[in-house]
Structures are given as structure tokens and as C-alpha cells.
Design a protein around this motif. Structure first.
Motif, mmCIF file in Angstrom:
data_model
loop_
_atom_site.group_PDB
_atom_site.id
_atom_site.type_symbol
_atom_site.label_atom_id
_atom_site.label_comp_id
_atom_site.label_asym_id
_atom_site.label_seq_id
_atom_site.Cartn_x
_atom_site.Cartn_y
_atom_site.Cartn_z
ATOM 1 N N THR A 183 0.857 -1.025 -0.009
ATOM 2 C CA THR A 183 0.054 -0.079 -0.011
ATOM 3 C C THR A 183 0.997 1.252 -0.035
ATOM 4 O O THR A 183 2.076 1.313 0.418
ATOM 5 C CB THR A 183 -0.888 -0.129 1.197
ATOM 6 O OG1 THR A 183 -0.183 -0.010 2.365
ATOM 7 C CG2 THR A 183 -1.945 -1.060 1.279
ATOM 8 N N THR A 184 0.673 2.423 -0.487
ATOM 9 C CA THR A 184 1.164 3.523 -0.660
ATOM 10 C C THR A 184 0.302 4.673 -0.065
ATOM 11 O O THR A 184 -0.916 4.693 -0.103
ATOM 12 C CB THR A 184 1.373 3.821 -2.281
ATOM 13 O OG1 THR A 184 0.303 3.988 -2.909
ATOM 14 C CG2 THR A 184 2.180 2.714 -2.712
ATOM 15 N N THR A 185 1.350 5.595 0.266
ATOM 16 C CA THR A 185 0.639 6.983 0.751
ATOM 17 C C THR A 185 1.516 8.268 0.000
ATOM 18 O O THR A 185 2.894 8.426 0.413
ATOM 19 C CB THR A 185 0.621 7.291 2.302
ATOM 20 O OG1 THR A 185 0.057 6.269 3.068
ATOM 21 C CG2 THR A 185 0.045 8.456 2.578
ATOM 22 N N SER A 216 -2.356 6.245 -5.523
ATOM 23 C CA SER A 216 -2.606 5.256 -4.961
ATOM 24 C C SER A 216 -3.633 3.872 -5.321
ATOM 25 O O SER A 216 -3.420 2.865 -5.208
ATOM 26 C CB SER A 216 -2.710 5.502 -3.299
ATOM 27 O OG SER A 216 -2.067 5.848 -2.701
ATOM 28 N N ASN A 220 -1.139 -0.780 -8.808
ATOM 29 C CA ASN A 220 -1.172 -2.232 -9.225
ATOM 30 C C ASN A 220 -0.650 -2.448 -10.746
ATOM 31 O O ASN A 220 0.453 -3.247 -10.831
ATOM 32 C CB ASN A 220 -2.554 -2.915 -9.142
ATOM 33 C CG ASN A 220 -3.047 -3.269 -7.873
ATOM 34 O OD1 ASN A 220 -2.079 -2.973 -6.685
ATOM 35 N ND2 ASN A 220 -4.237 -3.336 -7.627
#
Length: 284
Positions: A183-185, A216, A220
Motif C-alpha cells: 500500500t502507498t501514501t 494510490s 497495481n
């Protein structure tokens, strides 16, 4: 995100070319004549637009104040499918290398499928087909922008024809890795080298178009492509060389697509993440 080459020919002549391309219908045979009767007013507004465009002070322009009937007539001039408008899109989005960029310049995520009116067409119908006021855009960005363009006398969206984008990095990303899930922020940060006025517009541009969240939501594809690249070289090159190649390629992309191109920022962060890269050590 990178700057665009703006239209440099006579903008009012472009307006007239769009009008010429419109069909005269039996239902409304006097349409073109009504538009032509507004020529003096529109040409004067175009002149004011150009003066402020050159100075990058579009926030100083006042709407002409057309009647509702005039406004409705002017709004009918614009159609994304109009041949003159389509030619404008090709001209603006064709690079010096003669390649057409079809990714929305505002978000660098979605496909260009509309034109955004920097000064909203409902407020400034006289500029509905002013080529300096038309920006290639996706409908998502266009929808978020809607009629908002100024708050407290200040512009809230970047003008990619006029605003010089910083070469310094202002877009960053934090990674969180849990098993196979990444996951990214994404976040914005001025480390002190960017003019505060332009950084303020950058912040409102990213926030009002929800770009950080949209980045975000679209990681993928980037991660899958990156992992396929890494896997294809595992066993052929040392991991450090693979990492260096990823970073080199991503930095070349930043030159092509903007110093703060979100995909490159993510790829470089992943390549520099020991926990992420070590997952490929055991691959045969």
C-alpha cells in the motif's frame, strides 16, 4: 505532469474557424449571424485574455456579461468532436519527437477524452473556443475541477501552458508492505527550494483533483510491470544492477513525463526498498 505547448496562432481566427465549421440548420438558420454580431465584443475579450495570458494573470479577467441567449449561443460553439477542436488536441499533444501523448496532463493517469476550460465556460462563454483556454483533460479531472478555478482571488489549479513546474521533487511516497500486499501514501512536501506561491497552487491542484488518492488507487499496474521487469533479469544480473537499471530508467521517464511523474517516484521508492527488493532474491 509536465508543461504543454500552448496555441501560438491568432486565437480569434481559431474562434472564427470553429464557427465556420458549424452547420447551418433549417431549425436555426440565423445562428452564425448571431455569433458574428458579437464579434467586436468577443475579439475585445480575446485581446484581454491574451494580454493576461502573456503575464500569467488570468485571474484578473472579468467576464463580459453576455445575456442568457448570447451565452447559450456561444456555448453551442464547443464540441469535443468538432473537427477543428480535434485538430487542436492533436497539435497540443504532439511532442517535438512527433509522438502524441494521450494521457491527461493534469493527472497523468487517465486518457484524454475532453477539453477543460481553464476559465469555466459557464462564467466566461466568450472563451468557450478560445484555444488558449482549452486544455486536454480526462473527464475525471474535468469533473473534479467543474466551475472552480479561483478562491480568494488566487488560482487553485496549475496552468500547464504558463506555470513553470519545479525541477525539484515535491511528490513523495511512503510504502507499507504486509506479506504480498503493498500500500502507498503519496504526499507533497516543499523542502525549501520551491517558490511558495507556485507550491501553494501545486497543493490545491493535487488536492482538488484528488491526485494523491488516485495515484494510490492505480499502483497495481505500475507494480506488476516493475515486478515483471525484475523477474526477467533475476539470475542474469545481480540485484544491485537491476536496482540501478530501474532507477536509471525511471529517471529517464521523469525527463520525458515530468520531474514529479508519480509512476517514476513509486518505481524509485520500490527499487530503494530493501524489503521489497529482497523478495526477488530467492527466485530461480
Amino acid at each position: 505532469m509536465r508543461n504543454l505547448q500552448h496555441y501560438t496562432d491568432d486565437a480569434f481566427e481559431f474562434h472564427k474557424e470553429v464557427l465556420k465549421s458549424k452547420n447551418t440548420t433549417k431549425k436555426d438558420p440565423s445562428y452564425k449571424e448571431r455569433i458574428e454580431n458579437m464579434d467586436d465584443a468577443i475579439e475585445g475579450q480575446f485581446s484581454a485574455y491574451n494580454d493576461n495570458f502573456v503575464r500569467n494573470t488570468l485571474e484578473n479577467i472579468d467576464s463580459y456579461g453576455h445575456t442568457d441567449d448570447e451565452k447559450n449561443d456561444l456555448l453551442k460553439l464547443y464540441s469535443y468532436k468538432n473537427s477543428v477542436i480535434k485538430n487542436l488536441k492533436v497539435k497540443i499533444t504532439t511532442t517535438a519527437a512527433n509522438r502524441i501523448i494521450n494521457t491527461c496532463p493534469n493527472c497523468t493517469i487517465s486518457e484524454i477524452n475532453s477539453f477543460d476550460h481553464y476559465l469555466p465556460k459557464d462564467e466566461f462563454p466568450e472563451f468557450v473556443v478560445n484555444p488558449q483556454n482549452l486544455f486536454p483533460s480526462c473527464t475525471i479531472c474535468n469533473g473534479y475541477k467543474n466551475y472552480i478555478w479561483i478562491e480568494g482571488g488566487k488560482r487553485v489549479f496549475l496552468n500547464l501552458y504558463l506555470d513553470s513546474l519545479p525541477a525539484e521533487q515535491y511528490l513523495f511516497v511512503n510504502l507499507a508492505i504486509t506479506g504480498d500486499v503493498i500500500t502507498t501514501t503519496f504526499y507533497l512536501q516543499n523542502n525549501g527550494d520551491i517558490n511558495n506561491d507556485i507550491f501553494e497552487i501545486i497543493e490545491t491542484h493535487y488536492n482538488k483533483l484528488h491526485l494523491l488518492e488516485r495515484f494510490s488507487a492505480n499502483i497495481n499496474e505500475v507494480i506488476t510491470s516493475l515486478e515483471n521487469t525484475i523477474i526477467s533479469f533475476v539470475g542474469k544480473l545481480p540485484l544491485d544492477e537491476i536496482k540501478d537499471s530501474i532507477i536509471e530508467k525511471s529517471n529517464r521517464d521523469r525527463i520525458a513525463f515530468g520531474h514529479n511523474y508519480w509512476k517514476s517516484i513509486l518505481e524509485i521508492e520500490l527499487a530503494n526498498c530493501v524489503e521489497y527488493m529482497n523478495r526477488f532474491v530467492t527466485i530461480d
